[in-house]
Design a protein around this motif. Structure first.
Motif, mmCIF file in Angstrom:
data_model
loop_
_atom_site.group_PDB
_atom_site.id
_atom_site.type_symbol
_atom_site.label_atom_id
_atom_site.label_comp_id
_atom_site.label_asym_id
_atom_site.label_seq_id
_atom_site.Cartn_x
_atom_site.Cartn_y
_atom_site.Cartn_z
ATOM 1 N N ILE A 7 -25.052 49.719 9.749
ATOM 2 C CA ILE A 7 -24.901 48.492 8.966
ATOM 3 C C ILE A 7 -26.288 47.871 8.843
ATOM 4 O O ILE A 7 -26.814 47.260 9.776
ATOM 5 N N GLU A 8 -26.909 48.088 7.698
ATOM 6 C CA GLU A 8 -28.267 47.607 7.461
ATOM 7 C C GLU A 8 -28.473 47.477 5.958
ATOM 8 O O GLU A 8 -29.008 48.378 5.311
ATOM 9 N N PRO A 9 -28.028 46.363 5.366
ATOM 10 C CA PRO A 9 -28.226 46.167 3.927
ATOM 11 C C PRO A 9 -29.720 46.165 3.603
ATOM 12 O O PRO A 9 -30.521 45.722 4.427
ATOM 13 N N PRO A 10 -30.127 46.645 2.446
ATOM 14 C CA PRO A 10 -29.308 47.165 1.350
ATOM 15 C C PRO A 10 -29.058 48.667 1.433
ATOM 16 O O PRO A 10 -28.535 49.253 0.500
ATOM 17 N N PHE A 11 -29.457 49.274 2.552
ATOM 18 C CA PHE A 11 -29.299 50.725 2.682
ATOM 19 C C PHE A 11 -27.833 51.117 2.858
ATOM 20 O O PHE A 11 -27.342 52.060 2.250
ATOM 21 N N ASN A 12 -27.152 50.395 3.731
ATOM 22 C CA ASN A 12 -25.746 50.670 4.003
ATOM 23 C C ASN A 12 -25.062 49.385 4.474
ATOM 24 O O ASN A 12 -25.602 48.668 5.323
ATOM 25 N N HIS A 13 -23.898 49.102 3.919
ATOM 26 C CA HIS A 13 -23.112 47.971 4.398
ATOM 27 C C HIS A 13 -21.689 48.105 3.877
ATOM 28 O O HIS A 13 -21.387 48.990 3.069
ATOM 29 N N LYS A 14 -20.824 47.225 4.361
ATOM 30 C CA LYS A 14 -19.419 47.261 3.951
ATOM 31 C C LYS A 14 -19.105 46.095 3.028
ATOM 32 O O LYS A 14 -19.548 44.971 3.255
ATOM 33 N N ARG A 15 -18.336 46.392 1.988
ATOM 34 C CA ARG A 15 -17.823 45.332 1.140
ATOM 35 C C ARG A 15 -16.686 44.619 1.863
ATOM 36 O O ARG A 15 -16.213 45.053 2.918
ATOM 37 N N ASP A 16 -16.228 43.513 1.286
ATOM 38 C CA ASP A 16 -15.139 42.750 1.893
ATOM 39 C C ASP A 16 -13.867 43.581 2.048
ATOM 40 O O ASP A 16 -13.074 43.350 2.957
ATOM 41 N N ASP A 17 -13.684 44.566 1.173
ATOM 42 C CA ASP A 17 -12.476 45.395 1.253
ATOM 43 C C ASP A 17 -12.637 46.567 2.222
ATOM 44 O O ASP A 17 -11.736 47.405 2.344
ATOM 45 N N GLU A 44 -19.901 55.291 10.514
ATOM 46 C CA GLU A 44 -20.767 54.257 11.076
ATOM 47 C C GLU A 44 -21.146 54.603 12.510
ATOM 48 O O GLU A 44 -20.314 55.031 13.311
ATOM 49 N N THR A 45 -22.411 54.420 12.848
ATOM 50 C CA THR A 45 -22.870 54.684 14.202
ATOM 51 C C THR A 45 -24.012 53.737 14.539
ATOM 52 O O THR A 45 -24.332 52.836 13.753
ATOM 53 N N PHE A 137 -32.623 46.066 21.262
ATOM 54 C CA PHE A 137 -31.208 45.908 20.915
ATOM 55 C C PHE A 137 -30.684 47.190 20.277
ATOM 56 O O PHE A 137 -31.454 48.065 19.876
ATOM 57 N N GLU A 138 -29.355 47.277 20.176
ATOM 58 C CA GLU A 138 -28.736 48.479 19.618
ATOM 59 C C GLU A 138 -28.421 48.356 18.134
ATOM 60 O O GLU A 138 -28.342 49.365 17.433
ATOM 61 N N THR A 139 -28.216 47.123 17.641
ATOM 62 C CA THR A 139 -27.809 46.947 16.246
ATOM 63 C C THR A 139 -28.638 45.861 15.568
ATOM 64 O O THR A 139 -29.233 44.996 16.232
ATOM 65 N N TYR A 140 -28.639 45.918 14.236
ATOM 66 C CA TYR A 140 -29.357 44.913 13.451
ATOM 67 C C TYR A 140 -28.833 43.512 13.767
ATOM 68 O O TYR A 140 -29.614 42.580 13.989
ATOM 69 N N THR A 141 -27.519 43.351 13.791
ATOM 70 C CA THR A 141 -26.929 42.026 13.994
ATOM 71 C C THR A 141 -27.346 41.432 15.326
ATOM 72 O O THR A 141 -27.671 40.237 15.426
ATOM 73 N N GLU A 142 -27.369 42.252 16.382
ATOM 74 C CA GLU A 142 -27.772 41.751 17.699
ATOM 75 C C GLU A 142 -29.217 41.254 17.685
ATOM 76 O O GLU A 142 -29.531 40.188 18.237
#
Length: 240
Positions: A7-17, A44-45, A137-142
């Protein structure tokens, strides 16, 4: 056909659906469809698992990575699919007046957030940021939340990842500081494969050779915020 992503926009992310998109995902989807590789399955990993997973056969290709010599010991890489400068995610107003890795190193107290095994960690250390001022950290969000919460003063990644994330989260009081080209040139990212999967890599490269820089490619990348100048960096570049 399994494709590993973060999960790292704009390369990869999830839409609301819940569907997965992003410039790396859409490029991989197009490539696999062109070579008739079968159903496309994004997986996703975490960053640290991308190369071990492709080497072990848990997925056939990964999202774009910097093809360092160390990583080439574990995987093979496609021709470059993007070229991007680094950036620092900081609090709005840039309280420490950071301008790049050198300013981080000389600040004396600035804490830097990085993702485990990402190239920006190495860059920071090479410019003199001591390891005791680096938070892993392990993820972008963290890592982003560490800056948001004041635990870190900056988070180093590719600048495009930061701008993409902030476009999706405008409520965050964060901004991006570009690492100047005089300090570090834009780096090239490529899809990764198992070293035993050379036939797939060659098939992917053949499709990329025709597609990169085409009107369809430019239109797709423009939808994720990329300029023609950024695309020109990879459109005529041959595999390393």
């Amino acid at each position: 056909m399994k494709f590993a992503y973060l999960i790292e926009p704009p390369f990869n992310h999830k839409r609301d659906d819940g569907t997965v998109t992003g410039c790396d995902v859409e490029l991989a989807r197009m490539v696999f469809e062109t070579i008739g590789a079968g159903p496309f399955e994004p997986v996703e990993t975490e960053f640290a698992d991308l190369l071990p997973g492709v080497a072990e056969g848990r997925w056939r290709m990964t999202t774009g990575l910097f093809a360092t010599e160390e990583r080439r010991q574990l995987a093979s890489f496609s021709r470059p699919v993007w070229a991007l400068p680094d950036g620092l995610l900081v609090a709005v107003g840039n309280p420490l007046a950071l301008s790049g890795y050198k300013s981080l190193a000389t600040s004396g107290a600035a804490m830097l957030a990085v993702i485990r095994d990402q190239f920006q960690h190495c860059s920071a250390v090479e410019f003199g940021v001591p390891e005791d001022r680096v938070m892993i950290f392990e993820t972008y969000t963290e890592a982003c939340h560490a800056v948001r919460d004041g635990k870190a003063d900056a988070y180093a990644s590719v600048a495009r990842a930061h701008t993409g994330f902030l476009e999706q989260h405008p409520e965050l009081d964060l901004e991006v500081v570009m690492v100047p080209a005089s300090e570090k040139q834009p780096a090239f990212g490529s899809f990764a494969f198992s070293k035993q999967d050379d036939e797939l890599r060659q098939q992917v490269d053949a499709v990329l050779a025709d597609y990169l820089g085409s009107p369809d490619h430019r239109a797709m990348m423009a939808g994720f915020g990329f300029s023609d100048a950024e695309i020109d960096l990879v459109a005529n570049r041959h595999p390393d």
